[in-house]
Structure formats: C-alpha cells, structure tokens
Write a protein that holds these residues in place. Structure first.
Motif, PDB file in Angstrom:
ATOM      1  N   THR A   1       1.112  -1.048   0.270  1.00 25.82           N
ATOM      2  CA  THR A   1       0.074  -0.227  -0.057  1.00 25.82           C
ATOM      3  C   THR A   1       0.817   1.447  -0.061  1.00 25.82           C
ATOM      4  O   THR A   1       0.212   2.166   0.007  1.00 25.82           O
ATOM      5  N   THR A   2       2.262   1.278  -0.024  1.00 23.04           N
ATOM      6  CA  THR A   2       3.115   2.416  -0.224  1.00 23.04           C
ATOM      7  C   THR A   2       2.685   3.227  -1.237  1.00 23.04           C
ATOM      8  O   THR A   2       2.259   2.457  -2.440  1.00 23.04           O
ATOM      9  N   PRO A   3       3.226   4.442  -1.553  1.00 20.83           N
ATOM     10  CA  PRO A   3       2.982   4.987  -2.507  1.00 20.83           C
ATOM     11  C   PRO A   3       3.762   4.701  -3.949  1.00 20.83           C
ATOM     12  O   PRO A   3       3.283   4.987  -5.096  1.00 20.83           O
ATOM     13  N   GLN A   4       4.770   3.773  -3.624  1.00 19.25           N
ATOM     14  CA  GLN A   4       5.556   3.218  -4.832  1.00 19.25           C
ATOM     15  C   GLN A   4       4.864   1.901  -5.275  1.00 19.25           C
ATOM     16  O   GLN A   4       5.255   1.367  -6.488  1.00 19.25           O
ATOM     17  N   GLU A   5       3.853   1.546  -4.680  1.00 18.36           N
ATOM     18  CA  GLU A   5       3.308   0.151  -5.127  1.00 18.36           C
ATOM     19  C   GLU A   5       2.042   0.177  -5.861  1.00 18.36           C
ATOM     20  O   GLU A   5       1.515   1.196  -6.081  1.00 18.36           O
ATOM     21  N   TYR A   6       1.653  -1.186  -6.328  1.00 17.34           N
ATOM     22  CA  TYR A   6       0.526  -1.515  -7.305  1.00 17.34           C
ATOM     23  C   TYR A   6      -0.764  -0.540  -7.016  1.00 17.34           C
ATOM     24  O   TYR A   6      -1.696  -0.088  -7.615  1.00 17.34           O
ATOM     25  N   LEU A   7      -0.839  -0.894  -5.387  1.00 13.74           N
ATOM     26  CA  LEU A   7      -2.314  -0.601  -5.081  1.00 13.74           C
ATOM     27  C   LEU A   7      -2.604   0.977  -5.022  1.00 13.74           C
ATOM     28  O   LEU A   7      -3.822   1.425  -5.034  1.00 13.74           O
ATOM     29  N   HIS A   8      -1.825   1.768  -5.061  1.00 13.18           N
ATOM     30  CA  HIS A   8      -1.593   3.076  -5.084  1.00 13.18           C
ATOM     31  C   HIS A   8      -2.504   3.695  -6.230  1.00 13.18           C
ATOM     32  O   HIS A   8      -3.049   4.657  -6.191  1.00 13.18           O
ATOM     33  N   GLU A   9      -2.256   2.897  -7.496  1.00 11.85           N
ATOM     34  CA  GLU A   9      -2.852   3.456  -8.684  1.00 11.85           C
ATOM     35  C   GLU A   9      -4.186   2.845  -9.011  1.00 11.85           C
ATOM     36  O   GLU A   9      -5.050   3.094  -9.720  1.00 11.85           O
ATOM     37  N   VAL A  10      -4.488   1.481  -7.991  1.00 14.52           N
ATOM     38  CA  VAL A  10      -5.840   0.935  -8.521  1.00 14.52           C
ATOM     39  C   VAL A  10      -7.136   1.841  -8.398  1.00 14.52           C
ATOM     40  O   VAL A  10      -8.139   1.525  -9.303  1.00 14.52           O
ATOM     41  N   PRO A  11      -7.428   2.711  -7.379  1.00 17.48           N
ATOM     42  CA  PRO A  11      -8.434   3.379  -7.259  1.00 17.48           C
ATOM     43  C   PRO A  11      -8.836   4.406  -8.657  1.00 17.48           C
ATOM     44  O   PRO A  11      -9.902   4.610  -9.056  1.00 17.48           O
ATOM     45  N   GLY A  12      -7.698   4.640  -9.229  1.00 18.36           N
ATOM     46  CA  GLY A  12      -7.781   5.724 -10.325  1.00 18.36           C
ATOM     47  C   GLY A  12      -7.917   4.942 -11.788  1.00 18.36           C
ATOM     48  O   GLY A  12      -8.096   5.456 -12.953  1.00 18.36           O
ATOM     49  N   ILE A  13      -7.959   3.546 -11.781  1.00 14.56           N
ATOM     50  CA  ILE A  13      -8.163   2.819 -13.019  1.00 14.56           C
ATOM     51  C   ILE A  13      -9.694   2.025 -12.888  1.00 14.56           C
ATOM     52  O   ILE A  13      -9.771   1.341 -12.178  1.00 14.56           O
ATOM     53  N   THR A  14     -10.433   3.065 -13.705  1.00 11.92           N
ATOM     54  CA  THR A  14     -11.783   2.769 -13.524  1.00 11.92           C
ATOM     55  C   THR A  14     -12.190   2.027 -15.086  1.00 11.92           C
ATOM     56  O   THR A  14     -13.504   1.682 -15.116  1.00 11.92           O
ATOM     57  N   ASP A  15     -11.578   2.283 -16.058  1.00 14.36           N
ATOM     58  CA  ASP A  15     -11.653   1.661 -17.312  1.00 14.36           C
ATOM     59  C   ASP A  15     -10.603   0.973 -17.591  1.00 14.36           C
ATOM     60  O   ASP A  15      -9.585   1.491 -18.183  1.00 14.36           O
TER      61      ASP A  15
ATOM     62  N   LEU B   1      -0.031 -19.132 -18.754  1.00 16.55           N
ATOM     63  CA  LEU B   1       0.728 -18.601 -17.579  1.00 16.55           C
ATOM     64  C   LEU B   1       2.077 -18.320 -17.864  1.00 16.55           C
ATOM     65  O   LEU B   1       2.352 -17.012 -17.115  1.00 16.55           O
ATOM     66  N   LEU B   2       2.768 -18.833 -18.660  1.00 14.63           N
ATOM     67  CA  LEU B   2       4.163 -18.235 -18.788  1.00 14.63           C
ATOM     68  C   LEU B   2       4.125 -17.049 -19.688  1.00 14.63           C
ATOM     69  O   LEU B   2       4.522 -15.945 -19.508  1.00 14.63           O
ATOM     70  N   GLY B   3       2.981 -16.965 -20.655  1.00 14.76           N
ATOM     71  CA  GLY B   3       3.021 -15.885 -21.257  1.00 14.76           C
ATOM     72  C   GLY B   3       2.360 -14.519 -20.516  1.00 14.76           C
ATOM     73  O   GLY B   3       2.881 -13.568 -20.810  1.00 14.76           O
ATOM     74  N   PHE B   4       1.543 -15.007 -19.677  1.00 11.82           N
ATOM     75  CA  PHE B   4       1.141 -13.883 -18.858  1.00 11.82           C
ATOM     76  C   PHE B   4       2.229 -13.549 -17.741  1.00 11.82           C
ATOM     77  O   PHE B   4       2.010 -12.237 -17.348  1.00 11.82           O
ATOM     78  N   GLY B   5       3.012 -14.186 -17.444  1.00  7.49           N
ATOM     79  CA  GLY B   5       4.352 -14.141 -16.694  1.00  7.49           C
ATOM     80  C   GLY B   5       5.102 -12.993 -17.210  1.00  7.49           C
ATOM     81  O   GLY B   5       5.674 -12.115 -16.495  1.00  7.49           O
ATOM     82  N   ILE B   6       5.250 -12.714 -18.535  1.00  2.42           N
ATOM     83  CA  ILE B   6       6.130 -11.803 -19.359  1.00  2.42           C
ATOM     84  C   ILE B   6       5.240 -10.413 -19.056  1.00  2.42           C
ATOM     85  O   ILE B   6       5.911  -9.665 -19.407  1.00  2.42           O
ATOM     86  N   PHE B   7       3.922 -10.547 -18.849  1.00  8.37           N
ATOM     87  CA  PHE B   7       3.059  -9.279 -18.852  1.00  8.37           C
ATOM     88  C   PHE B   7       3.045  -8.900 -17.210  1.00  8.37           C
ATOM     89  O   PHE B   7       2.433  -8.153 -16.846  1.00  8.37           O
ATOM     90  N   LEU B   8       3.724  -9.751 -16.394  1.00  2.06           N
ATOM     91  CA  LEU B   8       3.904  -9.470 -14.900  1.00  2.06           C
ATOM     92  C   LEU B   8       5.174  -8.551 -14.770  1.00  2.06           C
ATOM     93  O   LEU B   8       5.422  -7.728 -13.860  1.00  2.06           O
TER      94      LEU B   8
ATOM     95  N   ALA C   1       0.667  -7.048 -14.024  1.00  2.00           N
ATOM     96  CA  ALA C   1       0.894  -7.034 -12.756  1.00  2.00           C
ATOM     97  C   ALA C   1      -0.135  -6.064 -11.814  1.00  2.00           C
ATOM     98  O   ALA C   1      -0.607  -6.548 -10.975  1.00  2.00           O
ATOM     99  N   THR C   2      -0.501  -4.839 -12.195  1.00  2.00           N
ATOM    100  CA  THR C   2      -1.386  -3.975 -11.824  1.00  2.00           C
ATOM    101  C   THR C   2      -2.788  -4.628 -12.196  1.00  2.00           C
ATOM    102  O   THR C   2      -3.693  -4.473 -11.213  1.00  2.00           O
ATOM    103  N   LEU C   3      -3.001  -5.243 -13.601  1.00  2.00           N
ATOM    104  CA  LEU C   3      -4.048  -5.811 -13.327  1.00  2.00           C
ATOM    105  C   LEU C   3      -4.610  -6.870 -12.629  1.00  2.00           C
ATOM    106  O   LEU C   3      -6.077  -6.862 -12.319  1.00  2.00           O
ATOM    107  N   VAL C   4      -3.811  -7.643 -11.969  1.00  2.00           N
ATOM    108  CA  VAL C   4      -4.276  -8.660 -10.908  1.00  2.00           C
ATOM    109  C   VAL C   4      -4.867  -7.855  -9.898  1.00  2.00           C
ATOM    110  O   VAL C   4      -5.796  -8.451  -9.267  1.00  2.00           O
TER     111      VAL C   4
ATOM    112  N   ARG D   1     -12.291  -5.323  -8.325  1.00  2.00           N
ATOM    113  CA  ARG D   1     -13.463  -5.688  -8.866  1.00  2.00           C
ATOM    114  C   ARG D   1     -14.194  -6.595  -8.168  1.00  2.00           C
ATOM    115  O   ARG D   1     -15.415  -6.681  -8.240  1.00  2.00           O
ATOM    116  N   LEU D   2     -13.611  -7.643  -7.788  1.00  7.79           N
ATOM    117  CA  LEU D   2     -14.318  -8.642  -6.987  1.00  7.79           C
ATOM    118  C   LEU D   2     -14.504  -8.488  -5.623  1.00  7.79           C
ATOM    119  O   LEU D   2     -15.179  -9.264  -5.056  1.00  7.79           O
TER     120      LEU D   2
END
Length: 470
Positions: free
Chosen positions: A134-148, A284-291, A179-182, A188-189
């Motif tokens: 949850t730090t400002p450098q991490e993924y969750l910091h951006e999640v609220p702004g991703i609405t689309d 899974l391995l293909g998704f890995g390179i998008f992580l 990574a952020t999509l996860v 969303r869940l």
C-alpha cells in the motif's frame, strides 16, 4: 513397538544414495558455501564503505547487499516460524518420502503457506503483511484511479516515463500492465485493500513449493522430487514471497513450468489432457512476461523442461498459449516490446542511473545467494560439477535435476549481466532462484537434514535481524 520408536522411525527417512551425476564430498560443498559467505561479506563491506558520508558513490541500499534496514526484532510470527522450521526439519523428509504423493503435495503447500505467513508476521500484521503493498510506490496506489481497464491498457505505455503529470508510480511503471491488472481484478471482485492483496500474493506464491518438485516428478524423477519437497518448503526466499509482487510472479510462472512438464508427461502417455494443459502452461508463462519484463528469461527453464520431457508437442502447445496472451494484450492496446524499451528508459531516470554497475554486477549475486540459502549453494556446486565434469552430455539432457538447475543458473547470469536489476535481486530473481531447488536432491542423504536446518536458520536470521522492505 513403543511410541518413541515409531516417532524415531518417522523422523528418519529411508537411506538412499545420491542421485546419479552428483559429486561426492562434504569439503567441496563447505568450500562453495564458504565462498558464498565471503562474497556476501565482501558485498556488505564494500557497500558500507560506499555508504559512508561524502563517498561520492550511491548504491541506495542501507544494508548491502540486501534492500533492508538493520533492525533486530521479534514479532507475533517468531514462535510459529521456529516451530514450523523445526517440524519440517525433523519430520519433513520422512513425510515426503512415505506418504502418497498427492497428499504430500497438499501438506507441503499448507506448510509453505504457514512458513511464508509466519515469516511475514515476524514484522507484525500491519508492517509485515497488510501495508506491504500500500505504499506510494506500490501497485495498490494506482488501483482506485483505474476505472476503465481497456483505457488503462491503451494508455499504459504513454505513462511509463517519469517526470510527467500522470506518470505511473514506481512499481506500476517498472512492470508490464499484467501485474497491476491482478490487483485491479481483486478490487473488482470486492477484495480491496492491502490485506486481500497480500493474501492473494502469499496464496499464489506458495504454489512454487509444490510446482517445482511436481515438475521434477513429472519429468521422471519422483524419487528426487520427494527429496526436493522439504527444501522447497523452507526456501529462504520465502522471506520475500511474503509479501512482494515478485512472490506472486514466482507462483504463477512456477505453476506454468509444472504444467508444461505435465503436458509432456501426458503426451508421452497418450493422454487427452496433454494439449489443453500445454496450452494452459503457455498462457501462464505468457502472462508471466506481462507481470515482469525479465521473466522472458524463464524461456530457458521452459526449454530445459521441453528437452528433458522429450515431447516437443507440449512445447508447441505452450508456445501457442503464450502467443495468445501476447495477442490479447496487443489487441487491447499494449505492445510488450514498446513497453520494454520505455521501461529501460524509465529505469535510468531513477536510482539505476546512480547505482554503480561495477558494484551491483557481483553484489546482486550475493543477494540472490542469501535468498537461495546454503543448501542450494552446495547443491549448485554439485550440479555444475555433475553437468560439466562427470556427466556425459547425453545423460545431462535427460536429467531434470542438472539441466533445469543449469538453465536457472544461466538465466540468473543473463539477468545479472544485463544491468537491469541493480539491487533487490533477493526478490526480483525469486522466479529464477526456485528452479535451483531441484539440485538439492544431489545432496548426500546423511547431511540433508543439516542442510535443511541451514536453510531455515538463514531465513529466520534474515527476517529477525533485518527489517526487509518487501
């Protein structure tokens, strides 16, 4: 028979000789571990020298070679971590040797999950678990702004570079959008916040402890897989699996490689599941390179699995699955190659510009040695000796312990020489380091429990002496 006699027999696995290709001798193993300790000590000494006031060199790591703070501490997870370690050392090898394989894998997953969580809880519920992501450098910091989500993917590359009004935060910009999509999908869940994110990371990361030995078993070495299992549970890298995004990447990609081995095994046996499982492995391995961009290097480990498995149809199925993932992201508006070039540029807009390559090119290896642990160092010594000095080349291509282990070593070497991972490799290279674990089956039976204990002590020492940043 008395209860004490039964317990003693359970604690001691049946004796067996080291697998073919291992190179006997405790002294060379201890020398290899000693050299690794000297490397770590040198990295620490030189790093602290650079950290002195007005040194003119910035390595951006206060406790080199690890990205951590020197803060000895205990926490609510300390007692549980010690108990789990002791139980695994005393009874893990016997349980792994004697119980039905599927039950053994289930027990190993639960044990790994408990080990990772207890280590995280040494730092406390908030500091060690819920606030890690949850730090400002991490993924969750951006999640609220991703609405689309479609717009997020279309615009992702345009926000990678720094010093723009809408630049992504450090970890989001430094990784592909997967990574952020996860974490967006979790949101969303209805699973919002740091606790759910950390839980997902640990649940997924724990899969590596069963995926690695499962792959070894599927590739024709079930005996070795049972030896590897306790080492996979007490992997010192568990300190960073709980909780970092790289822990999640490790679980996803390790499962992908294990599915590739399952597909190869299925083709060999003429099973109908071989094609869809191979395709799933590729997904899974293909998704890995998008992580993480660097996980493209895991193609070397996947290639080793394909060679040992001897079923190229499994590799073709996996390639189709991986290309399908690339196509989906491309159609959604994100082209991986463009993102990679932009992230390299972004990388040198930050601390990588000042972190000296001349130091980190060898100190990175010291950091990953800590995460791998002394047993893996000794086993890697045996693996390299067996692969290049005592094992015929034809046999090397059939032995998953040696070929996968060597592939993992080469992968780490490539990642190191690239200069794109200056520091923090104790977590960044976790997806590579877990594939060194198969070589622990090369350790002689008489000393395995001591090596397993050394793995546990390494993790406990790091987690209690240092406050890791991940």
């Amino acid at each position: 028979m008395s209860e004490s006699t039964s317990a003693a027999r359970l604690a001691e696995p049946p004796a067996s000789e080291p697998p073919a290709g291992s190179h006997r001798g405790l002294r060379p193993d201890l020398i290899a571990v000693g050299l690794a300790v000297l490397l770590i000590a040198a990295a620490a000494a030189v790093g602290l020298y650079y950290n002195r006031p007005n040194s003119g060199v910035v390595i951006y790591a206060s406790t080199p070679p690890l990205f951590a703070l020197w803060i000895p501490h205990v926490g609510p997870g300390s007692v549980f971590a010690v108990l789990i370690a002791a139980g695994t050392v005393l009874w893990g090898p016997a349980v792994a040797a004697r119980l039905p394989w599927r039950l053994t894998l289930t027990i190993a997953y639960v044990a790994s999950l408990a080990w990772i969580f207890s280590l995280a809880m040494v730092d406390g519920w908030a500091r060690g678990f819920t606030e890690r992501l949850t730090t400002p450098q991490e993924y969750l910091h951006e999640v609220p702004g991703i609405t689309d989500i479609p717009q997020f993917l279309r615009e992702f590359s345009s926000r990678i570079l720094d010093f723009q009004p809408h630049s992504w935060t450090t970890h989001v910009s430094g990784h592909p959008p997967g990574a952020t999509l996860v974490f967006v999908w979790l949101d969303r869940l209805g699973l919002q916040g740091g606790a759910w994110a950390a839980t997902a990371v640990v649940l997924i990361g724990s899969l590596a402890a069963v995926a690695v030995p499962a792959a070894v078993s599927l590739l024709g070495r079930p005996d070795a897989a049972r030896i590897v299992l306790p080492f996979a549970v007490l992997f010192p890298g568990a300190v960073w699996i709980g909780v970092s995004g790289d822990g999640m990447f490790t679980g996803v990609t390790a499962t992908g490689v294990a599915l590739l081995a399952l597909s190869a095994n299925g083709f060999k046996r003429g099973r109908a599941y071989a094609v869809p499982v191979g395709f799933g492995a590729g997904v899974l391995l293909g998704f890995g390179i998008f992580l993480s961009y660097g996980l493209v290097l895991l193609g070397l480990v996947a290639l080793a699995v394909a060679v040992v498995g001897g079923q190229w149809r499994a590799a073709v199925s996996a390639i189709v699955g991986a290309l399908a993932v690339v196509a989906v992201f491309a159609l959604a508006g994100f082209w991986w190659v463009e993102g990679y070039h932009l992230v390299v540029e972004r990388y040198y807009q930050g601390v990588a510009l000042v972190r000296p390559y001349s130091y980190w090119v060898w100190a990175d290896l010291a950091a990953v040695a800590v995460a791998a642990g002394p047993a893996v160092i000794a086993a890697a010594r045996r693996g390299v000796t067996g692969a290049f000095l005592t094992q015929p080349r034809r046999e090397l291509l059939r032995d998953p312990l040696l070929l996968i282990g060597v592939a993992a070593l080469v992968t780490i070497l490539f990642a190191d020489l690239s200069g794109l991972s200056k520091a923090e490799t104790e977590r960044i290279w976790l997806p590579f380091a877990v594939w060194l674990l198969p070589m622990t089956a090369l350790l002689p039976v008489r000393g395995r429990r001591w090596w397993l204990a050394a793995q546990a002590v390494t993790a406990l020492a790091v987690n209690h002496i240092l406050l890791t940043n991940w």
